[in-house]
Design a protein around this motif. Structure first.
Motif, PDB file in Angstrom:
ATOM      1  N   TYR A   1      48.508  41.065 -14.883  1.00  0.00           N
ATOM      2  CA  TYR A   1      48.165  42.266 -14.110  1.00  0.00           C
ATOM      3  C   TYR A   1      47.227  43.205 -14.856  1.00  0.00           C
ATOM      4  N   GLU A   2      47.202  43.115 -16.175  1.00  0.00           N
ATOM      5  CA  GLU A   2      46.175  43.850 -16.912  1.00  0.00           C
ATOM      6  C   GLU A   2      44.807  43.246 -16.617  1.00  0.00           C
ATOM      7  N   THR A   3      44.758  41.922 -16.495  1.00  0.00           N
ATOM      8  CA  THR A   3      43.501  41.250 -16.161  1.00  0.00           C
ATOM      9  C   THR A   3      43.063  41.595 -14.738  1.00  0.00           C
ATOM     10  N   ILE A   4      44.019  41.598 -13.807  1.00  0.00           N
ATOM     11  CA  ILE A   4      43.692  41.963 -12.420  1.00  0.00           C
ATOM     12  C   ILE A   4      43.223  43.414 -12.365  1.00  0.00           C
ATOM     13  N   LYS A   5      43.836  44.257 -13.173  1.00  0.00           N
ATOM     14  CA  LYS A   5      43.429  45.665 -13.221  1.00  0.00           C
ATOM     15  C   LYS A   5      41.968  45.784 -13.667  1.00  0.00           C
ATOM     16  N   ILE A   6      41.597  44.994 -14.692  1.00  0.00           N
ATOM     17  CA  ILE A   6      40.207  44.995 -15.168  1.00  0.00           C
ATOM     18  C   ILE A   6      39.277  44.510 -14.059  1.00  0.00           C
ATOM     19  N   TYR A   7      39.677  43.454 -13.372  1.00  0.00           N
ATOM     20  CA  TYR A   7      38.881  42.901 -12.279  1.00  0.00           C
ATOM     21  C   TYR A   7      38.654  43.953 -11.188  1.00  0.00           C
ATOM     22  N   MET A   8      39.704  44.660 -10.822  1.00  0.00           N
ATOM     23  CA  MET A   8      39.576  45.678  -9.775  1.00  0.00           C
ATOM     24  C   MET A   8      38.699  46.839 -10.242  1.00  0.00           C
ATOM     25  N   LYS A   9      38.855  47.214 -11.500  1.00  0.00           N
ATOM     26  CA  LYS A   9      38.033  48.310 -12.031  1.00  0.00           C
ATOM     27  C   LYS A   9      36.570  47.923 -12.040  1.00  0.00           C
ATOM     28  N   ASN A  10      36.283  46.666 -12.360  1.00  0.00           N
ATOM     29  CA  ASN A  10      34.898  46.186 -12.332  1.00  0.00           C
ATOM     30  C   ASN A  10      34.313  46.251 -10.926  1.00  0.00           C
ATOM     31  N   LYS A  11      35.200  46.196  -9.936  1.00  0.00           N
ATOM     32  CA  LYS A  11      34.772  46.302  -8.543  1.00  0.00           C
ATOM     33  C   LYS A  11      34.730  47.755  -8.071  1.00  0.00           C
ATOM     34  N   GLY A  12      35.034  48.675  -8.989  1.00  0.00           N
ATOM     35  CA  GLY A  12      34.994  50.096  -8.659  1.00  0.00           C
ATOM     36  C   GLY A  12      36.273  50.630  -8.052  1.00  0.00           C
ATOM     37  N   VAL A  13      37.383  49.883  -8.196  1.00  0.00           N
ATOM     38  CA  VAL A  13      38.666  50.311  -7.626  1.00  0.00           C
ATOM     39  C   VAL A  13      39.661  50.573  -8.752  1.00  0.00           C
ATOM     40  N   GLU A  14      40.126  51.814  -8.845  1.00  0.00           N
ATOM     41  CA  GLU A  14      41.129  52.166  -9.848  1.00  0.00           C
ATOM     42  C   GLU A  14      42.486  51.591  -9.425  1.00  0.00           C
ATOM     43  N   TRP A  15      43.321  51.292 -10.411  1.00  0.00           N
ATOM     44  CA  TRP A  15      44.612  50.678 -10.129  1.00  0.00           C
ATOM     45  C   TRP A  15      45.484  51.554  -9.230  1.00  0.00           C
ATOM     46  N   LYS A  16      45.358  52.855  -9.363  1.00  0.00           N
ATOM     47  CA  LYS A  16      46.153  53.760  -8.533  1.00  0.00           C
ATOM     48  C   LYS A  16      45.763  53.685  -7.064  1.00  0.00           C
ATOM     49  N   ASP A  17      44.621  53.093  -6.782  1.00  0.00           N
ATOM     50  CA  ASP A  17      44.139  53.022  -5.402  1.00  0.00           C
ATOM     51  C   ASP A  17      44.305  51.646  -4.769  1.00  0.00           C
ATOM     52  N   VAL A  18      44.860  50.682  -5.506  1.00  0.00           N
ATOM     53  CA  VAL A  18      44.984  49.347  -4.948  1.00  0.00           C
ATOM     54  C   VAL A  18      46.094  49.296  -3.902  1.00  0.00           C
ATOM     55  N   ASN A  19      46.033  48.289  -3.051  1.00  0.00           N
ATOM     56  CA  ASN A  19      47.074  48.046  -2.066  1.00  0.00           C
ATOM     57  C   ASN A  19      48.078  47.064  -2.679  1.00  0.00           C
ATOM     58  N   PRO A  20      49.305  47.500  -2.953  1.00  0.00           N
ATOM     59  CA  PRO A  20      50.275  46.616  -3.612  1.00  0.00           C
ATOM     60  C   PRO A  20      50.485  45.300  -2.880  1.00  0.00           C
ATOM     61  N   GLN A  21      50.536  45.337  -1.562  1.00  0.00           N
ATOM     62  CA  GLN A  21      50.735  44.097  -0.812  1.00  0.00           C
ATOM     63  C   GLN A  21      49.587  43.128  -1.041  1.00  0.00           C
ATOM     64  N   GLU A  22      48.378  43.651  -1.078  1.00  0.00           N
ATOM     65  CA  GLU A  22      47.219  42.799  -1.321  1.00  0.00           C
ATOM     66  C   GLU A  22      47.267  42.195  -2.717  1.00  0.00           C
ATOM     67  N   MET A  23      47.621  43.017  -3.718  1.00  0.00           N
ATOM     68  CA  MET A  23      47.670  42.534  -5.088  1.00  0.00           C
ATOM     69  C   MET A  23      48.731  41.450  -5.275  1.00  0.00           C
ATOM     70  N   LEU A  24      49.786  41.487  -4.479  1.00  0.00           N
ATOM     71  CA  LEU A  24      50.876  40.525  -4.596  1.00  0.00           C
ATOM     72  C   LEU A  24      50.621  39.253  -3.784  1.00  0.00           C
ATOM     73  N   GLY A  25      49.554  39.256  -2.998  1.00  0.00           N
ATOM     74  CA  GLY A  25      49.244  38.114  -2.156  1.00  0.00           C
ATOM     75  C   GLY A  25      48.714  36.930  -2.932  1.00  0.00           C
ATOM     76  N   ALA A  26      48.528  35.817  -2.232  1.00  0.00           N
ATOM     77  CA  ALA A  26      48.102  34.565  -2.870  1.00  0.00           C
ATOM     78  C   ALA A  26      46.746  34.677  -3.550  1.00  0.00           C
ATOM     79  N   ASN A  27      45.856  35.500  -3.036  1.00  0.00           N
ATOM     80  CA  ASN A  27      44.508  35.607  -3.603  1.00  0.00           C
ATOM     81  C   ASN A  27      44.494  36.220  -4.992  1.00  0.00           C
ATOM     82  N   TYR A  28      45.545  36.970  -5.327  1.00  0.00           N
ATOM     83  CA  TYR A  28      45.590  37.623  -6.632  1.00  0.00           C
ATOM     84  C   TYR A  28      46.748  37.125  -7.495  1.00  0.00           C
ATOM     85  N   SER A  29      47.921  36.959  -6.903  1.00  0.00           N
ATOM     86  CA  SER A  29      49.129  36.741  -7.696  1.00  0.00           C
ATOM     87  C   SER A  29      49.635  35.307  -7.745  1.00  0.00           C
ATOM     88  N   SER A  30      49.090  34.407  -6.952  1.00  0.00           N
ATOM     89  CA  SER A  30      49.499  33.010  -7.098  1.00  0.00           C
ATOM     90  C   SER A  30      48.811  32.428  -8.325  1.00  0.00           C
TER      91      SER A  30
END
Length: 336
Positions: free
Chosen positions: A246-275
């Motif tokens: 999740y630190e790596t996913i956090k870096i990925y999201m930040k590179n996309k211009g999205v801070e971790w506090k603004d992510v959608n938890p359901q999306e982050m837990l989905g297959a595209n990120y968490s599988s």
């Protein structure tokens, strides 16, 4: 007139006495409750789950769900053999007083997870998910004939801390009874939560992380936690259990211009990120994926506060300190 004044004074005096008595009783009740809380070690923590998805792995997070007497129920039923459980942790300094109270006290408050106790919480929730009677375990993918029986998975065959056969506890105890609405919610959320050690959702809890998450979802649903907060809490738990991921996913999201506090938890837990496969795709797009080690193991030593040599990175068998890793009954690790 004089009698009326005396009557008013009398009433005023009575009213004052009632107020004083009420204050004394209130103070007594508060003091007694506080003493009980301190005596039984109810877990309170200033850091709470909030709407900004902030996770402090250092300070810990108080989850919006009470543990109560779950540990007592599970040891009494034999899903957790208290002696085996304590022996496991004696090899790394023993259980803390707070950890012991999770097993022994009936008055635990909200669960507090930290980097130090994340492995203990994982194992207790694993036992809860495995032992609690639920249709997901009885009619879901775990019972698919292709796999040769529910006892052939890491989440079942790997649990060696029970009394008697692990399958004698599989979906056998009514620790938590859900309403039809709560059961529907658990199933819906479970199908949307993945884990990076494999490619299955919590609806198919074939490894310890999946079974532990199922137990947590059942506990939250039974206590009226909202669907949104269930996802937030699940993201917190995965962040403790798989910190590098999740630190790596956090870096990925930040590179996309999205801070971790603004992510959608359901999306982050989905297959595209968490599988497993989804995260591999994410990691391939991060210049330096976080690889600090620790966390993410699928044996009972996952998340141990003391350094424990990982015998199989990402494996899902219970490791009780034996010289050789537990053999996986299912081919291909914890996934299918």
């Amino acid at each position: 007139m004089e009698n009326e004044i005396k009557q008013e004074n009398k009433l005023s005096l009575v009213g004052s006495v009632i107020i004083v008595v009420a204050l004394i009783v209130g103070a007594y009740v508060f003091t007694t409750r506080l003493s009980k809380i301190q005596k039984n070690g109810i877990l309170w923590h200033p850091t709470r789950l909030n709407s900004q998805n902030k996770v402090s792995l250092k300070n810990g997070v108080e989850l919006p769900v009470k543990w109560g007497n779950m540990g007592v129920q599970m040891t009494k039923a034999g899903v957790i053999d208290k002696e085996k459980f304590e022996t496991l942790y004696s090899q790394r300094g023993g259980l803390s007083e707070a950890d012991k109270k999770l097993l022994e006290s009936s008055y635990n408050g909200n669960i507090v997870i930290t980097s130090e106790n994340s492995g203990v919480i994982l194992n207790m929730l694993w036992a809860l998910g495995l032992g609690n009677k639920n249709s997901i375990l009885e009619t879901g993918p775990m019972m698919d004939a292709r796999y040769g029986g529910a006892g052939n998975f890491a989440s079942t065959g790997g649990w060696s801390l029970s009394k008697g056969s692990v399958m004698s506890h599989y979906s056998m105890h009514s620790f938590i009874t859900l309403t039809p609405e709560q059961q529907t919610l658990v199933e819906q959320v479970a199908k949307n939560i993945y884990r990076p050690c494999c490619n299955n959702s919590t609806y198919f809890p074939d490894c310890n992380h999946g079974m532990a998450m199922l137990g947590l979802l059942e506990l939250m649903a039974s206590q009226g936690v909202s669907e949104a907060d269930m996802y937030k809490t699940a993201l917190v738990m995965n962040s403790f259990w798989f910190p590098d991921t999740y630190e790596t996913i956090k870096i990925y999201m930040k590179n996309k211009g999205v801070e971790w506090k603004d992510v959608n938890p359901q999306e982050m837990l989905g297959a595209n990120y968490s599988s497993g496969q989804g995260f591999a795709q994410i990691a391939s797009q991060v210049a330096q994926p976080v690889q600090r080690g620790g966390g993410g193991g699928c044996g009972v030593d996952a998340g141990a506060s003391a350094p424990v040599q990982q015998k199989q990175q990402g494996g899902c068998g219970v490791d009780t300190g034996a010289s050789a890793p537990v053999q996986q009954k299912q081919q291909g690790g914890c996934g299918t």
